[in-house]
Design a protein around this motif. Structure first.
Motif, short mmCIF file in Angstrom:
data_model
loop_
_atom_site.label_atom_id
_atom_site.label_comp_id
_atom_site.label_asym_id
_atom_site.label_seq_id
_atom_site.Cartn_x
_atom_site.Cartn_y
_atom_site.Cartn_z
N PHE A 173 10.83 -1.26 -28.40
CA PHE A 173 10.41 -2.41 -29.18
C PHE A 173 8.99 -2.83 -28.83
CE2 PHE A 173 10.28 -7.03 -30.03
CZ PHE A 173 10.76 -7.07 -31.33
N ASN A 174 8.18 -3.00 -29.86
CA ASN A 174 6.85 -3.60 -29.72
C ASN A 174 5.90 -2.75 -28.88
OD1 ASN A 174 5.66 -5.78 -30.95
ND2 ASN A 174 5.80 -7.12 -29.18
N ASP A 175 6.05 -1.44 -28.95
CA ASP A 175 5.24 -0.52 -28.15
C ASP A 175 4.53 0.45 -29.10
OD1 ASP A 175 4.36 1.72 -26.58
OD2 ASP A 175 5.71 1.10 -24.98
N MET A 176 3.23 0.26 -29.31
CA MET A 176 2.49 1.10 -30.26
C MET A 176 2.43 2.55 -29.80
SD MET A 176 1.61 -0.69 -32.89
CE MET A 176 0.28 0.27 -33.62
N HIS A 177 2.26 2.78 -28.50
CA HIS A 177 2.17 4.15 -28.00
C HIS A 177 3.48 4.89 -28.24
CE1 HIS A 177 1.04 7.56 -25.55
NE2 HIS A 177 2.09 7.37 -24.76
N ALA A 178 4.60 4.25 -27.93
CA ALA A 178 5.90 4.89 -28.15
C ALA A 178 6.14 5.16 -29.63
CB ALA A 178 7.01 4.00 -27.58
N LEU A 179 5.68 4.26 -30.48
CA LEU A 179 5.85 4.46 -31.92
C LEU A 179 5.04 5.66 -32.41
CD1 LEU A 179 7.28 3.19 -34.39
CD2 LEU A 179 5.15 1.96 -34.84
N GLU A 180 3.83 5.81 -31.89
CA GLU A 180 3.01 6.96 -32.28
C GLU A 180 3.65 8.26 -31.81
OE1 GLU A 180 0.37 9.41 -33.91
OE2 GLU A 180 0.57 7.26 -34.34
N LEU A 181 4.22 8.26 -30.62
CA LEU A 181 4.93 9.46 -30.16
C LEU A 181 6.11 9.77 -31.07
CD1 LEU A 181 4.98 8.98 -26.28
CD2 LEU A 181 3.57 10.56 -27.61
N MET A 182 6.83 8.72 -31.51
CA MET A 182 7.95 8.94 -32.43
C MET A 182 7.45 9.53 -33.75
SD MET A 182 10.87 6.29 -33.81
CE MET A 182 11.62 6.15 -32.19
N ARG A 183 6.33 9.03 -34.24
CA ARG A 183 5.77 9.60 -35.47
C ARG A 183 5.48 11.09 -35.30
NH1 ARG A 183 2.90 8.55 -40.14
NH2 ARG A 183 3.04 6.29 -39.93
N GLN A 184 4.87 11.45 -34.19
CA GLN A 184 4.54 12.85 -33.95
C GLN A 184 5.81 13.71 -33.91
OE1 GLN A 184 2.08 13.14 -30.42
NE2 GLN A 184 0.67 11.54 -31.15
N GLN A 185 6.86 13.17 -33.29
CA GLN A 185 8.11 13.93 -33.21
C GLN A 185 8.76 14.09 -34.57
OE1 GLN A 185 9.79 11.40 -29.95
NE2 GLN A 185 10.41 13.38 -29.10
N ILE A 186 8.79 13.01 -35.36
CA ILE A 186 9.41 13.08 -36.67
C ILE A 186 8.65 14.03 -37.59
CG2 ILE A 186 9.93 11.76 -38.78
CD1 ILE A 186 10.53 9.35 -36.99
N GLU A 187 7.32 14.00 -37.50
CA GLU A 187 6.51 14.79 -38.42
C GLU A 187 6.39 16.25 -37.99
OE1 GLU A 187 2.85 12.62 -38.67
OE2 GLU A 187 3.64 11.22 -40.18
N HIS A 188 6.73 16.55 -36.74
CA HIS A 188 6.64 17.93 -36.25
C HIS A 188 8.01 18.59 -36.37
CE1 HIS A 188 5.92 21.42 -33.76
NE2 HIS A 188 4.63 21.11 -33.69
N THR A 189 8.11 19.60 -37.21
CA THR A 189 9.42 20.20 -37.49
C THR A 189 10.01 20.91 -36.27
OG1 THR A 189 8.31 22.20 -38.31
CG2 THR A 189 8.93 20.50 -39.94
#
Length: 414
Positions: A173-189
Motif C-alpha cells: 500500500f502507498n509504495d510507488m517503487h513496489a507498484l512499478e515493480l508490479m507493473r514490470q511483472q504484469i507486463e513481462h510475459t
C-alpha cells in the motif's frame, strides 16, 4: 438481574468479541451516549465500527422510520420496486452521483453487509475481465466471507478460514517503487504474474489503522489498472458517508473508479445495507439473479439512508465534521508530544488514529477507557486506537470524551 452478563457467557458463542472489551449491558442510546443497565453513561467513540455516522437513534431518521412503520411500509421486498427504494435511489443519484459526473452509474443492492458488497464487486470484475486474480494491498480489510477474506491482509482474520485463500496478488500500500515493480511483472510475459481482474483498494484504510493513499499513488494504481485491462474497485465502506468531511473519502483524488463499494453508514440509523456503484458498461455483464440475496430490499435502511444522504445537500455538515476532527487532532497531538509511547497520529476528517509502541500499551489504555466509561476500539494488529465517533456528536460530549481518553492514557502510562 440488572447488568447481568452470565446469560451471554453461558449461551452465546465464544466468537463474541466487542463485548469482551465493553462487558456491560446497554439498554438505550442517543447520538454519542450509551446508557447501561446501571444507568451509567458511556460516550461512544466507536459508533458501531463506523456504522453510526449520524449517531444512535438520530431523531430525523427515527421519526421517518416510525412514520414508515405506522403506514405499513414495505420493510422487506427482495429486489422488487418500492416507493422508499425509489426515493433512496433518486436522492442518492441527485445528491451524490450527479454532482460528481457519475449520474449514469448503476446502483447494485447486495446482501446487507459490506463483505457481501465486496463479494459482488469481485464477481463482477471477474465476469467482466474473464480473469481470476485480484490485487489487494497490505493492511487492507475487506470482509470475512471467503472471497473478501482472501483480499483481507491481517492473518488474525485469515487464520480461521479452513480453506486456502487464493486468487489474490498482495501489493504494498502507498509504495510507488513496489507498484512499478508490479507493473514490470504484469507486463513481462516471462514473470509468471498474470494480469489481474481488478485492483481492490481502500482509499483510506480504516481497520488497517487510518492510512490514507496518496493521490499520486492511487492515480498510478488507476493507470496500471487501465493499462492492463483490470477494473479499479474502491472499498469505501468505512471511509464514506461523510466520515472524512466529504461524502467519499477519495473525493479529492480525481479518480474514475469502475466500482465503488459502500455499506456501514449508508443505512443511516444503523440498519444494514450494502451497495455497489458500478459503471454501466460493466454492470451490463450481470444477468438477472446472478448475485442474489434475501435481504436486498431493506425498507428501514432506504428510509433512514435517504435522510442521511440529505445531510450532504450542501457543505454545512461536511464543514462541521472537519471542525470536530481538528478538535480531536489537537488532543491527540498533545498526547503525542507528552508520551514517548506514542508512535504516530493520523487523520482524515473525523477518522483518526493514535498509534502506540505495542498492542499491550493500547490494550492497557482501552481497558482504562472502559473504566472511565468511554467506548473506543483498537485496530490493525492491536497497537492503534481509532477514533470514529458519530459525526453528529455535540461539542460538549466530544470534549468530555476526549477528557476521558486523556485520563485513560495518563492512568495507563503514568
Amino acid at each position: 438481574m440488572a447488568n447481568e452478563t452470565n446469560i451471554f457467557e453461558q449461551h452465546e458463542s465464544e466468537i463474541r468479541a466487542y463485548c469482551r472489551a465493553v462487558p456491560t449491558v446497554f439498554k438505550s442510546a442517543k447520538n454519542a451516549v450509551m446508557i447501561d443497565e446501571n444507568n451509567d453513561d458511556y460516550i461512544d467513540f466507536f459508533a458501531g465500527a463506523g456504522v453510526l455516522n449520524f449517531g444512535h437513534n438520530n431523531q430525523e431518521m427515527q421519526d421517518a422510520i416510525i412514520e414508515f412503520i405506522k403506514n405499513d411500509g414495505v420493510i422487506q421486498s427482495l429486489d422488487m420496486f418500492t416507493d422508499v427504494k425509489r426515493d433512496f435511489i433518486q436522492t442518492f443519484v441527485k445528491t451524490i452521483l450527479v454532482p460528481r459526473g457519475m449520474g449514469d452509474y448503476k446502483l447494485q443492492f447486495t446482501g446487507p453487509t459490506g463483505t457481501n458488497a465486496v463479494e459482488a464487486a469481485l464477481k463482477l470484475a471477474r465476469k467482466v475481465t474473464g480473469r481470476t486474480e485480484v490485487v489487494a494491498f497490505h493492511r487492507g480489510f475487506h470482509g470475512m466471507t471467503l472471497g473478501a477474506l482472501a483480499c483481507t491482509a491481517n492473518n488474525a482474520f485469515r487464520s480461521s478460514s479452513g480453506v486456502p485463500l487464493n486468487n489474490v496478488i498482495r501489493g504494498t500500500f502507498n509504495d510507488m517503487h513496489a507498484l512499478e515493480l508490479m507493473r514490470q511483472q504484469i507486463e513481462h510475459t516471462g514473470s509468471g504474474l498474470v494480469p489481474p481482474a481488478a485492483f481492490l483498494i481502500e482509499p483510506l484504510q480504516a481497520e488497517g489503522g487510518v492510512h490514507e493513499a496518496s493521490k499520486e499513488w492511487i492515480q498510478a494504481v488507476q493507470k496500471l489498472a487501465k493499462d492492463t485491462g483490470a477494473l479499479l474497485i474502491l472499498d469505501d465502506i468505512q471511509g464514506a458517508s461523510g466520515r472524512t468531511g466529504s461524502y467519499f473519502s477519495f473525493d479529492d483524488m480525481d479518480l474514475d473508479p469502475d466500482i465503488i463499494v459502500l455499506a456501514k453508514g449508508l443505512g443511516g440509523i444503523g440498519t444494514p445495507i450494502g451497495m455497489c456503484i458500478n459503471k454501466p458498461e460493466h454492470d451490463k455483464a450481470w444477468g438477472p439473479g446472478q448475485h442474489t440475496g434475501t435481504f436486498r430490499g431493506q425498507g428501514l435502511s432506504y428510509v433512514a439512508g435517504k435522510v442521511g444522504i440529505e445531510f450532504f445537500k450542501d457543505e454545512t455538515f461536511n464543514n462541521e465534521t472537519k471542525r470536530k476532527g481538528e478538535i480531536v487532532r489537537k488532543v491527540l497531538d498533545e498526547l503525542d508530544s507528552k508520551y514517548s509511547q506514542v508512535v504516530d497520529v493520523r487523520q482524515k476528517g473525523m477518522m483518526l488514529a493514535i498509534q502506540f509502541d505495542s498492542p499491550a500499551t493500547a490494550k492497557a489504555i482501552t481497558t482504562k477507557c472502559f473504566e472511565n466509561k468511554l467506548v473506543i476500539g483498537a485496530c490493525s494488529t492491536g497497537e492503534i486506537i481509532k477514533f470514529i465517533p458519530p459525526l453528529t456528536i455535540e461539542d460538549d460530549i466530544l470534549e468530555e470524551g476526549l477528557k476521558r481518553f486523556t485520563a485513560s492514557v495518563e492512568a495507563a502510562l503514568g
